[in-house]
Design an enzyme around this catalytic site. Sequence first.
Site, PDB file in Angstrom:
ATOM      1  N   LYS A   1       0.838  -1.221   0.000  1.00  0.00           N
ATOM      2  CA  LYS A   1       0.000   0.000   0.000  1.00  0.00           C
ATOM      3  C   LYS A   1       0.866   1.262   0.000  1.00  0.00           C
ATOM      4  CE  LYS A   1      -1.926  -1.667   3.735  1.00  0.00           C
ATOM      5  NZ  LYS A   1      -1.493  -3.074   3.746  1.00  0.00           N
TER       6      LYS A   1
ATOM      7  N   GLN B   1      -3.516  -2.441   7.019  1.00  0.00           N
ATOM      8  CA  GLN B   1      -3.848  -3.867   7.092  1.00  0.00           C
ATOM      9  C   GLN B   1      -4.548  -4.319   5.790  1.00  0.00           C
ATOM     10  OE1 GLN B   1      -4.906  -1.930  10.247  1.00  0.00           O
ATOM     11  NE2 GLN B   1      -2.723  -2.132  10.505  1.00  0.00           N
TER      12      GLN B   1
HETATM   13  P1  GDP Z   1       2.175  -2.236   3.052  1.00  0.00           P
HETATM   14  O1  GDP Z   1       2.067  -2.478   4.506  1.00  0.00           O
HETATM   15  O2  GDP Z   1       0.978  -2.705   2.294  1.00  0.00           O
HETATM   16  O3  GDP Z   1       2.534  -0.812   2.707  1.00  0.00           O
HETATM   17  O4  GDP Z   1       3.387  -3.143   2.543  1.00  0.00           O
HETATM   18  P2  GDP Z   1       4.823  -3.308   3.264  1.00  0.00           P
HETATM   19  O5  GDP Z   1       5.607  -2.094   3.059  1.00  0.00           O
HETATM   20  O6  GDP Z   1       4.649  -3.814   4.649  1.00  0.00           O
HETATM   21  O7  GDP Z   1       5.405  -4.538   2.448  1.00  0.00           O
HETATM   22  C1  GDP Z   1       5.582  -4.497   1.073  1.00  0.00           C
HETATM   23  C2  GDP Z   1       7.072  -4.784   0.758  1.00  0.00           C
HETATM   24  O8  GDP Z   1       7.201  -5.115  -0.619  1.00  0.00           O
HETATM   25  C3  GDP Z   1       7.961  -3.579   0.970  1.00  0.00           C
HETATM   26  O9  GDP Z   1       9.219  -4.051   1.401  1.00  0.00           O
HETATM   27  C4  GDP Z   1       8.075  -2.954  -0.401  1.00  0.00           C
HETATM   28  O10 GDP Z   1       9.265  -2.215  -0.591  1.00  0.00           O
HETATM   29  C5  GDP Z   1       8.049  -4.179  -1.278  1.00  0.00           C
HETATM   30  N1  GDP Z   1       7.454  -4.021  -2.609  1.00  0.00           N
HETATM   31  C6  GDP Z   1       6.374  -3.275  -2.972  1.00  0.00           C
HETATM   32  N2  GDP Z   1       6.073  -3.503  -4.272  1.00  0.00           N
HETATM   33  C7  GDP Z   1       6.957  -4.405  -4.731  1.00  0.00           C
HETATM   34  C8  GDP Z   1       7.136  -5.067  -5.997  1.00  0.00           C
HETATM   35  O11 GDP Z   1       6.384  -4.890  -6.939  1.00  0.00           O
HETATM   36  N3  GDP Z   1       8.164  -5.959  -6.069  1.00  0.00           N
HETATM   37  C9  GDP Z   1       8.998  -6.221  -5.034  1.00  0.00           C
HETATM   38  N4  GDP Z   1       9.960  -7.122  -5.207  1.00  0.00           N
HETATM   39  N5  GDP Z   1       8.855  -5.615  -3.843  1.00  0.00           N
HETATM   40  C10 GDP Z   1       7.841  -4.730  -3.685  1.00  0.00           C
HETATM   41  P1  IMO Z   2       0.015  -3.047   7.163  1.00  0.00           P
HETATM   42  O1  IMO Z   2      -0.768  -1.773   7.175  1.00  0.00           O
HETATM   43  C1  IMO Z   2       0.200  -7.260   8.272  1.00  0.00           C
HETATM   44  C2  IMO Z   2      -1.783  -8.402  12.003  1.00  0.00           C
HETATM   45  C3  IMO Z   2      -0.928  -8.898  13.145  1.00  0.00           C
HETATM   46  C4  IMO Z   2      -1.889  -9.859  13.814  1.00  0.00           C
HETATM   47  C5  IMO Z   2      -3.233  -9.145  13.670  1.00  0.00           C
HETATM   48  C6  IMO Z   2      -3.661  -8.341  14.890  1.00  0.00           C
HETATM   49  O2  IMO Z   2       1.468  -2.863   7.180  1.00  0.00           O
HETATM   50  O3  IMO Z   2      -0.469  -3.940   6.075  1.00  0.00           O
HETATM   51  P2  IMO Z   2      -2.835  -6.025  15.905  1.00  0.00           P
HETATM   52  O4  IMO Z   2      -1.477  -5.579  16.352  1.00  0.00           O
HETATM   53  O5  IMO Z   2      -3.405  -5.191  14.806  1.00  0.00           O
HETATM   54  O6  IMO Z   2      -3.804  -6.192  17.029  1.00  0.00           O
HETATM   55  O7  IMO Z   2      -2.590  -7.511  15.306  1.00  0.00           O
HETATM   56  O8  IMO Z   2      -3.098  -8.279  12.561  1.00  0.00           O
HETATM   57  N1  IMO Z   2      -1.419  -7.077  11.474  1.00  0.00           N
HETATM   58  C7  IMO Z   2      -0.812  -6.889  10.288  1.00  0.00           C
HETATM   59  N2  IMO Z   2      -0.350  -7.779   9.390  1.00  0.00           N
HETATM   60  N3  IMO Z   2       0.266  -5.934   8.015  1.00  0.00           N
HETATM   61  C8  IMO Z   2      -0.228  -5.034   8.885  1.00  0.00           C
HETATM   62  O9  IMO Z   2      -0.310  -3.719   8.599  1.00  0.00           O
HETATM   63  C9  IMO Z   2      -0.763  -5.495  10.107  1.00  0.00           C
HETATM   64  N4  IMO Z   2      -1.295  -4.887  11.197  1.00  0.00           N
HETATM   65  C10 IMO Z   2      -1.707  -5.858  12.008  1.00  0.00           C
HETATM   66  O10 IMO Z   2       0.238  -9.545  12.670  1.00  0.00           O
HETATM   67  O11 IMO Z   2      -1.954 -11.057  13.082  1.00  0.00           O
END
Ligand code: GDP
Ligand code: IMO
Length: 425
Positions: free
Chosen positions: A16, A223
């Site tokens: 995201k 999430q």
């Molecule tokens: P969010 O919580 O939905 O914002 O996602 P996170 O940041 O927790 O996890 C997504 C991970 O995937 C991050 O480390 C990004 O840098 C990486 N990422 C996002 N888009 C891509 C993609 O298209 N390819 C690869 N290899 N990594 C990506």
């Molecule tokens: P983003 O925005 C992935 C998961 C936790 C746990 C459950 C409840 O980065 O996608 P909490 O601390 O919210 O009470 O935990 O939800 N969880 C996530 N998993 N990405 C997240 O956020 C999360 N935020 C909470 O691992 O299973």
Amino acid sequence: MSRTVLIGSQWGDEGKGKIIDVLTANVDWVVRYQGGNNAGHTVEIGDQKYVLHLTPSGILRDNCKCVIGNGLVVDIIGLMDELTDLAKRGIEFGDRLFISDRAHIVLQYHKELDGAKEGQLGDDKKIGTTQRGIGPAYSDKVNRTGLRIGDILEDDFLDQVKTRAQTKNEELACMGAKPLDIDELLVTVKEAADYLRPFICDTVPLLHEAVVNDDEILFEGAQGVMLDVDFGTYPFVTSSNTGAGGAPAGSGIPPNAIDRVVGIVKAYTTRVGGGPFPTELHDEMGAHIAKVGNEFGATTGRPRRCGWFDGVVARYSAMVGGINEWALMKLDVLDAVETIRVCVAYECDGERLDSVPASIRKLERCVPVYEDFKGWNTPTTGCTSWDELPEQARKYVQYLEDLTGVKVSILSVGPQRSSTLLLDR
Ligand code: GDP
Ligand code: IMO
Ligand code: MG
């Protein structure tokens, strides 16, 4: 102009942060509307990597105003640390960050309670929370005992914190956990309150005016739909409405002001923490995806569980979220996979299921029905257009579109801003 909600459509961490950052080049506002610093949204720009927990991902673009909406639970010390860190890295936000006075406050006792509650559960019942105090803070909100950001502006704020901390210490003691040093707590709370005071305001009229002015607004979900407190794999969920429905409730914007919902999905599936995950891989393929995709939690550093794309989950998210289009992420992670599997339905107790059941006991008994797909075995990361993609990769994308009934409008083939294809087919 549009008001677009971006939601995670699996179990979080779909990418995201990256998509918000890509889309904010021409956006006036980014609004977070639920969750707290359980979120970890990664944005990679050149050699710089930012992981945002409470701050909207639009903070990295000077043109963008950022709102922390009423639907969040805000760890005020965590937010102060996050903003201080951004300021140190040269990000200026003094006049473009707005924190809703109606948002709720997370304090250290919520985190302690989060940990203590998890500690009381058996291994198979542990939610595996991020231990950021999210559940206990939302509990206080619905119990009508919470403190709100606007309370920081009241003269008796610290007394209010003290009274609550005393009650929470009793609760912690009952659970066998160590009570907090209240004097120490008050010192850090005062520091955070002083730091955040200039950003606090009533964000409802602000956003209303933005709508009237026809400003471009992005709502940044945290999430994912499968962690939604109503529609997710309850009780293995977070404590807020993560879907598009959360946006009006968590920002004060009217539901009819929203005209587009983008669902973010990975080309496979991941989950952190406990709970059912029908397409989970426990073999070398799962390890391969985790390694290539660098699947470690952005907030807790925990390894993410990995599995195949789950079409049942994606269809269900699209239905609940009113998703108009997909941003399909991390296609590049499947570049070297010879045979890609896609779950098209579940089989449970001799019955075929096309939607996610409410009962997690039933979901745990579900066996995915897979269709196999030949991989493309070619790097996709350098591709800058649809036509440049390997033919099999294009077929995979179209296959997922047919399976879910939703078109892919954004395709991501790497973590960088530049590895993003805006598809216009
Ligand atoms: P969010 O919580 O939905 O914002 O996602 P996170 O940041 O927790 O996890 C997504 C991970 O995937 C991050 O480390 C990004 O840098 C990486 N990422 C996002 N888009 C891509 C993609 O298209 N390819 C690869 N290899 N990594 C990506
Ligand atoms: P983003 O925005 C992935 C998961 C936790 C746990 C459950 C409840 O980065 O996608 P909490 O601390 O919210 O009470 O935990 O939800 N969880 C996530 N998993 N990405 C997240 O956020 C999360 N935020 C909470 O691992 O299973
Ligand atoms: Mg994340």
